[in-house]
Write an enzyme that holds these catalytic residues in place. Sequence first.
Site, PDB file in Angstrom:
ATOM      1  N   LYS A 145      -2.132  40.960 -29.038  1.00  0.00           N
ATOM      2  CA  LYS A 145      -3.217  41.788 -28.545  1.00  0.00           C
ATOM      3  C   LYS A 145      -3.814  42.567 -29.692  1.00  0.00           C
ATOM      4  O   LYS A 145      -3.260  42.539 -30.786  1.00  0.00           O
ATOM      5  CB  LYS A 145      -2.719  42.710 -27.430  1.00  0.00           C
ATOM      6  CG  LYS A 145      -1.479  43.548 -27.778  1.00  0.00           C
ATOM      7  CD  LYS A 145      -1.211  44.613 -26.758  1.00  0.00           C
ATOM      8  CE  LYS A 145      -0.189  44.255 -25.707  1.00  0.00           C
ATOM      9  NZ  LYS A 145       0.253  45.376 -24.870  1.00  0.00           N
ATOM     10  N   LYS A 170       4.335  36.200 -26.976  1.00  0.00           N
ATOM     11  CA  LYS A 170       3.536  35.730 -25.844  1.00  0.00           C
ATOM     12  C   LYS A 170       2.111  36.240 -25.937  1.00  0.00           C
ATOM     13  O   LYS A 170       1.828  37.272 -26.546  1.00  0.00           O
ATOM     14  CB  LYS A 170       4.166  36.196 -24.532  1.00  0.00           C
ATOM     15  CG  LYS A 170       4.012  37.676 -24.260  1.00  0.00           C
ATOM     16  CD  LYS A 170       4.378  38.034 -22.819  1.00  0.00           C
ATOM     17  CE  LYS A 170       3.991  39.474 -22.485  1.00  0.00           C
ATOM     18  NZ  LYS A 170       2.540  39.724 -22.418  1.00  0.00           N
ATOM     19  N   ASP A 172      -0.930  38.249 -24.636  1.00  0.00           N
ATOM     20  CA  ASP A 172      -1.144  39.341 -23.707  1.00  0.00           C
ATOM     21  C   ASP A 172      -1.657  38.715 -22.399  1.00  0.00           C
ATOM     22  O   ASP A 172      -2.367  37.702 -22.428  1.00  0.00           O
ATOM     23  CB  ASP A 172      -2.184  40.306 -24.287  1.00  0.00           C
ATOM     24  CG  ASP A 172      -2.316  41.555 -23.437  1.00  0.00           C
ATOM     25  OD1 ASP A 172      -1.293  42.009 -22.884  1.00  0.00           O
ATOM     26  OD2 ASP A 172      -3.436  42.083 -23.334  1.00  0.00           O
ATOM     27  N   HIS A 261       4.738  37.774 -15.248  1.00  0.00           N
ATOM     28  CA  HIS A 261       4.126  39.070 -15.555  1.00  0.00           C
ATOM     29  C   HIS A 261       3.753  39.755 -14.243  1.00  0.00           C
ATOM     30  O   HIS A 261       3.278  39.100 -13.328  1.00  0.00           O
ATOM     31  CB  HIS A 261       2.883  38.860 -16.439  1.00  0.00           C
ATOM     32  CG  HIS A 261       2.305  40.132 -16.963  1.00  0.00           C
ATOM     33  ND1 HIS A 261       1.566  40.988 -16.179  1.00  0.00           N
ATOM     34  CD2 HIS A 261       2.384  40.710 -18.180  1.00  0.00           C
ATOM     35  CE1 HIS A 261       1.205  42.040 -16.904  1.00  0.00           C
ATOM     36  NE2 HIS A 261       1.682  41.894 -18.118  1.00  0.00           N
TER      37      HIS A 261
END
Lengths: 381, 381
Positions: A145, A170, A172, A261
């Site tokens: 990010k 990973k 964002d 998530h």
Amino acid sequence: MPASNSLNLSGNRFAVAYRLSCPPEDAWTRAQDICFEQTVEFPAELLPPGEIRDHLVGRVESLEELEPGQVEVLVSYAVETVGAELTQLLNVVFGNISLKPGIRLERLELPDSLLQRYQGPRFGRQGLRALLGASGRPLLATALKPMGLSPRELADQAYEFALGGIDIIKDDHGLTDQPFAPFRERVERCAEAVCRANRETGGRSIYVANVTAPEEEVLERALLAKGAGAGGLLVCPGLTGFDTMRRLAEDDRIALSVISHPAFLGSWVTSPTTGISHYALFGQIMRLAGADAVIYPNWGGRFSFSRDECRQIAEGCEAPMADLKPSFPTPAGGMSPERVPEMLAFYGQDAIFLMGGGLHRDGPDLARNSRRLLDLLLQYR
Amino acid sequence: MPASNSLNLSGNRFAVAYRLSCPPEDAWTRAQDICFEQTVEFPAELLPPGEIRDHLVGRVESLEELEPGQVEVLVSYAVETVGAELTQLLNVVFGNISLKPGIRLERLELPDSLLQRYQGPRFGRQGLRALLGASGRPLLATALKPMGLSPRELADQAYEFALGGIDIIKDDHGLTDQPFAPFRERVERCAEAVCRANRETGGRSIYVANVTAPEEEVLERALLAKGAGAGGLLVCPGLTGFDTMRRLAEDDRIALSVISHPAFLGSWVTSPTTGISHYALFGQIMRLAGADAVIYPNWGGRFSFSRDECRQIAEGCEAPMADLKPSFPTPAGGMSPERVPEMLAFYGQDAIFLMGGGLHRDGPDLARNSRRLLDLLLQYR
């Protein structure tokens, strides 16, 4: 959350514990209402006698007053009402009654005969550790990010993180397929960058691509990520539906680790008297839906989950569920290296610590920041 | 719910109104937090200057105290953060902050440039009326139940309802693909039964098949329903994800009406200080996701939506959204013929009245019960 109030059911029924907010004298009526609402949805007096009334209608198995105004009721349902469909399991368990106030789903009690219809996490804790070559310590994860960086910039970050030894790098969850970072280019570059860093370090970090996407593109993106060399998929089941995640986890053409998530799931857990317990939602249901690792906001960060709620999640991630593998609790949300000691004390080794912004605070050298974090972790081993 | 607090945005930004439960002096900080949490999820001081900080981060457009401790904030976001993806629109609008208490999503303010990327309801009110040949009155719908009946028994019911003039005869949302009523056989028999009744009466009733199913089977079941002669699809977007419904609505090979069912959506609307407003969830979002008709529990039935919440839904179903067609509010949940006059007074003609068990209470002749209901409706015209 372990069941004081559980029972042994034959293989043809499963049970659900609900917490009712009501006076004890109303609990029986409310529990009966759940039995009908979640199955036949039909006036009791008009039901034909026989199988439907005797077997398919939910059944109140027990009632227990937990504290004043709080009653736990255990309702059992016939396995054939849900079959092997996760969508229908969630429907019978909490479909219509999610719309009624004062009913909270506390936990599922599923017999092995039902659990055997689910594959669950493909890797689980052991499998993910083997993939990453990391034992005897919590795993480390981070997120690429901020949104708005180009694929090249994100890949540079990914490279630095992998160089510094972060296990799981990973996307964002806000990165999908935007003009500033189109899916294919981003995923190819990031996977390549992590692979290159691994070659240099001898490490086994993985890049995890966010495949939360329009329905007709999810599978395609997952296959593309696989082809590009990603080591896992990030899915927001609140956005795609839980069953889309399950499908990705089960698909042998993909065979990648799956990380869930919590985006767009919050309303399930922000009220203490409605919704679903942290144990059931982030533990049991996520495992049915195939998550190897379950991201959620840690206590003490910028969200509001309590210590106890986080403990429930960790318990739900490893509670016995027939042959379903345990998943990793993955606390996140405002974590920082300073919190490593207390997180270690709280979670032990079997967790993934996810730090995003926290890894940027010590200056622009992300590989160095990552290495320091890993060293810190090893120091407490 | 119409926006007192709205603004004209250029085509490259859209806005979301949130209700914050907090003292007014905290509102600005909380609103700023939303701007970052929903986009870059990154410490403000570490953001690179330029496009990301100036455009991609959310922007507080206005703050207004609604009542003590309740502040409405309008936040705008860049359209390119969401593109044409409904999953990502929901993510930016309410992904992470759904996990924070005291934030309620009140309404979306989407510019035409964004709305034009959505097809919305395929039929809408006018199209569904044309399909059913019904004008100048509310439409009538019912559900085939209880769960546990055989395909033949369900088809017999469907035939009777169609004979009696019920416009929309849908599967109960608990019917999926169980051994007592396998999907294919049920759908083929029910579609045929309604078709046969139509031939006898000259009517144009439709059978609506529930295609809420495992991810890999949804499309297949929808095509099978289409082939069998169903006139619509029932979808529970809480179980499948909203985007699966959108996809079904947009697929030209299917081209059937789509009816949404609220199962497993309750936790979004059971708390007044978190979740999503009835207006946005059952109005705006359901239309973005392609629902021609939106089922929800009516006030005064066995659920707890208030009159005001139901009015908000009806407004959201028809509020201007570029070229997106209006959908039908479809109140249900413990409705009965006796309530027709008050429902007519409340909703007017542009609604679908869904009665399940209520049509069984006047005895086993379902065609007669249906005819009486229709007569009652016409009598108040």
